[in-house]
Design a protein around this motif. Sequence first.
Motif, PDB file in Angstrom:
ATOM      1  N   ALA A  37       5.477 -25.293 -14.392  1.00 25.51           N
ATOM      2  CA  ALA A  37       5.193 -25.519 -15.808  1.00 25.51           C
ATOM      3  C   ALA A  37       6.459 -25.660 -16.639  1.00 25.51           C
ATOM      4  O   ALA A  37       6.397 -25.840 -17.857  1.00 25.51           O
ATOM      5  N   GLY A  38       7.603 -25.570 -15.998  1.00 28.67           N
ATOM      6  CA  GLY A  38       8.861 -25.726 -16.713  1.00 28.67           C
ATOM      7  C   GLY A  38       9.358 -24.452 -17.354  1.00 28.67           C
ATOM      8  O   GLY A  38      10.256 -24.485 -18.198  1.00 28.67           O
ATOM      9  N   VAL A  39       8.789 -23.313 -16.970  1.00 25.63           N
ATOM     10  CA  VAL A  39       9.216 -22.015 -17.504  1.00 25.63           C
ATOM     11  C   VAL A  39      10.101 -21.362 -16.460  1.00 25.63           C
ATOM     12  O   VAL A  39       9.662 -21.097 -15.333  1.00 25.63           O
ATOM     13  N   ARG A  40      11.329 -21.117 -16.828  1.00 24.28           N
ATOM     14  CA  ARG A  40      12.282 -20.560 -15.879  1.00 24.28           C
ATOM     15  C   ARG A  40      12.215 -19.021 -15.902  1.00 24.28           C
ATOM     16  O   ARG A  40      12.655 -18.382 -16.861  1.00 24.28           O
ATOM     17  N   VAL A  41      11.607 -18.502 -14.870  1.00 23.38           N
ATOM     18  CA  VAL A  41      11.513 -17.048 -14.721  1.00 23.38           C
ATOM     19  C   VAL A  41      12.108 -16.693 -13.369  1.00 23.38           C
ATOM     20  O   VAL A  41      11.661 -17.203 -12.328  1.00 23.38           O
ATOM     21  N   GLY A  42      13.121 -15.848 -13.374  1.00 27.98           N
ATOM     22  CA  GLY A  42      13.775 -15.474 -12.117  1.00 27.98           C
ATOM     23  C   GLY A  42      12.875 -14.621 -11.240  1.00 27.98           C
ATOM     24  O   GLY A  42      12.064 -13.827 -11.735  1.00 27.98           O
ATOM     25  N   ILE A  43      13.038 -14.794  -9.922  1.00 29.91           N
ATOM     26  CA  ILE A  43      12.242 -14.010  -8.992  1.00 29.91           C
ATOM     27  C   ILE A  43      12.551 -12.530  -9.113  1.00 29.91           C
ATOM     28  O   ILE A  43      11.676 -11.673  -8.968  1.00 29.91           O
ATOM     29  N   PHE A  44      13.810 -12.222  -9.413  1.00 30.35           N
ATOM     30  CA  PHE A  44      14.177 -10.812  -9.577  1.00 30.35           C
ATOM     31  C   PHE A  44      13.613 -10.225 -10.880  1.00 30.35           C
ATOM     32  O   PHE A  44      13.384  -9.031 -10.984  1.00 30.35           O
ATOM     33  N   THR A  45      13.395 -11.103 -11.864  1.00 33.07           N
ATOM     34  CA  THR A  45      12.743 -10.633 -13.103  1.00 33.07           C
ATOM     35  C   THR A  45      11.324 -10.190 -12.806  1.00 33.07           C
ATOM     36  O   THR A  45      10.847  -9.165 -13.323  1.00 33.07           O
ATOM     37  N   LEU A  46      10.619 -10.952 -11.960  1.00 36.10           N
ATOM     38  CA  LEU A  46       9.255 -10.574 -11.589  1.00 36.10           C
ATOM     39  C   LEU A  46       9.243  -9.283 -10.776  1.00 36.10           C
ATOM     40  O   LEU A  46       8.354  -8.432 -10.943  1.00 36.10           O
ATOM     41  N   VAL A  47      10.247  -9.144  -9.881  1.00 35.26           N
ATOM     42  CA  VAL A  47      10.350  -7.896  -9.126  1.00 35.26           C
ATOM     43  C   VAL A  47      10.613  -6.724 -10.069  1.00 35.26           C
ATOM     44  O   VAL A  47      10.057  -5.626  -9.914  1.00 35.26           O
ATOM     45  N   GLY A  48      11.468  -6.943 -11.067  1.00 35.13           N
ATOM     46  CA  GLY A  48      11.741  -5.891 -12.052  1.00 35.13           C
ATOM     47  C   GLY A  48      10.489  -5.493 -12.821  1.00 35.13           C
ATOM     48  O   GLY A  48      10.292  -4.318 -13.156  1.00 35.13           O
ATOM     49  N   MET A  49       9.614  -6.471 -13.099  1.00 39.34           N
ATOM     50  CA  MET A  49       8.349  -6.136 -13.764  1.00 39.34           C
ATOM     51  C   MET A  49       7.499  -5.224 -12.897  1.00 39.34           C
ATOM     52  O   MET A  49       6.881  -4.270 -13.390  1.00 39.34           O
ATOM     53  N   ARG A  50       7.461  -5.531 -11.609  1.00 45.56           N
ATOM     54  CA  ARG A  50       6.710  -4.663 -10.712  1.00 45.56           C
ATOM     55  C   ARG A  50       7.259  -3.245 -10.742  1.00 45.56           C
ATOM     56  O   ARG A  50       6.505  -2.272 -10.769  1.00 45.56           O
ATOM     57  N   LEU A  51       8.593  -3.126 -10.736  1.00 51.26           N
ATOM     58  CA  LEU A  51       9.208  -1.798 -10.770  1.00 51.26           C
ATOM     59  C   LEU A  51       8.927  -1.086 -12.090  1.00 51.26           C
ATOM     60  O   LEU A  51       8.850   0.146 -12.125  1.00 51.26           O
ATOM     61  N   ARG A  52       8.797  -1.835 -13.164  1.00 52.50           N
ATOM     62  CA  ARG A  52       8.513  -1.241 -14.487  1.00 52.50           C
ATOM     63  C   ARG A  52       7.007  -1.081 -14.718  1.00 52.50           C
ATOM     64  O   ARG A  52       6.578  -0.772 -15.822  1.00 52.50           O
TER      65      ARG A  52
END
Length: 333
Positions: A37-52
């Motif tokens: 969709a053209g939204v740049r979200v890092g894979i580590f950002t998603l992992v950080g969400m899981r941790l939070r």
Amino acid sequence: MPQGDIALIIVIGLIIIAFAVLFTFVPVALWISAWAAGVRVGIFTLVGMRLRRVIPARVVNPLIKASKAGLDININQLEGHYLAGGNVDRVVNALIAAQRANIELTFERAAAIDLAGRDVLEAVQMSVNPKVIETPFIAGVAMDGIEVKAKARITVRANIDRLVGGAGEDTVIARVGEGIVSTIGSAKNHKEVLENPDRISQTVLSKGLDSGTAFEILSIDIADIDIGKNIGAVLQTDQAEADKKIAQAKAEERRAMAVAQEQEMKARVEEMRAKVVEAEAEVPQAMAEAFRSGNMGIMDYTNMKNIMADTDMRESIGKATDDGKNDDNNRRK
């Protein structure tokens, strides 16, 4: 089975487990959707969400929606609102609706409204499409004592700037009800209200009842009006009944006092009679003592008896005369 094959099977199993854990803990599918969709979200950002302990889909999907709508929102804002307990998807939908309707609404304002417990999307929709609030029948009494009942329809529009800290629908209904009662009460008679019901609307609107509320009142229309009881007559009847009860209580008090006085008089009469009887009982003794002491003779006793006989005769004649007069009066009647 050769040891080499067993080792290969173990390695393949470990690889499968590793990929399963990876795809479970790391939302790869969501990352691919955002990238597409053209939204740049890092894979580590998603992992950080899981941790939070943040559900990535609750943040990334609204971010994709906002990006496609042209809103300037970053992932940190959405994640912060989610962690604060807000509804990210509803806030994004409200911002998109406000943008389409040319309503100025920032993310901070929308997030504050959402955290305040109000439905920000509904507020934006109400700003575009006003809402009608219907009051119950509100009764007021005109100066002539006649009760008038009126039902109003209030057309309101949400005021975005006052949604945080502004009063709700109940306050608007209460203020409008107060205005209706005041307007009816200031009318000289109920006919004035029936002839000009729009007078209620004009008077209520002129008071600025929407101040301090989360709404802007557009119009107040009288939907129905009816005549109630004759409150003045009811009050007069109740007052008369109360006065009657007071008078009865006072009369009962006077009667009780009269009965008490009568009982007291009877007691006094009985006491006097007892004293007279006691005195009469002492008369023979006194006469005997007078005879013995020589203070009274036979002639004196005879004269006393003659006087008593004469007195009895006069009383008999007087009674006969009174009875004759009463008979004559009865015949004349």
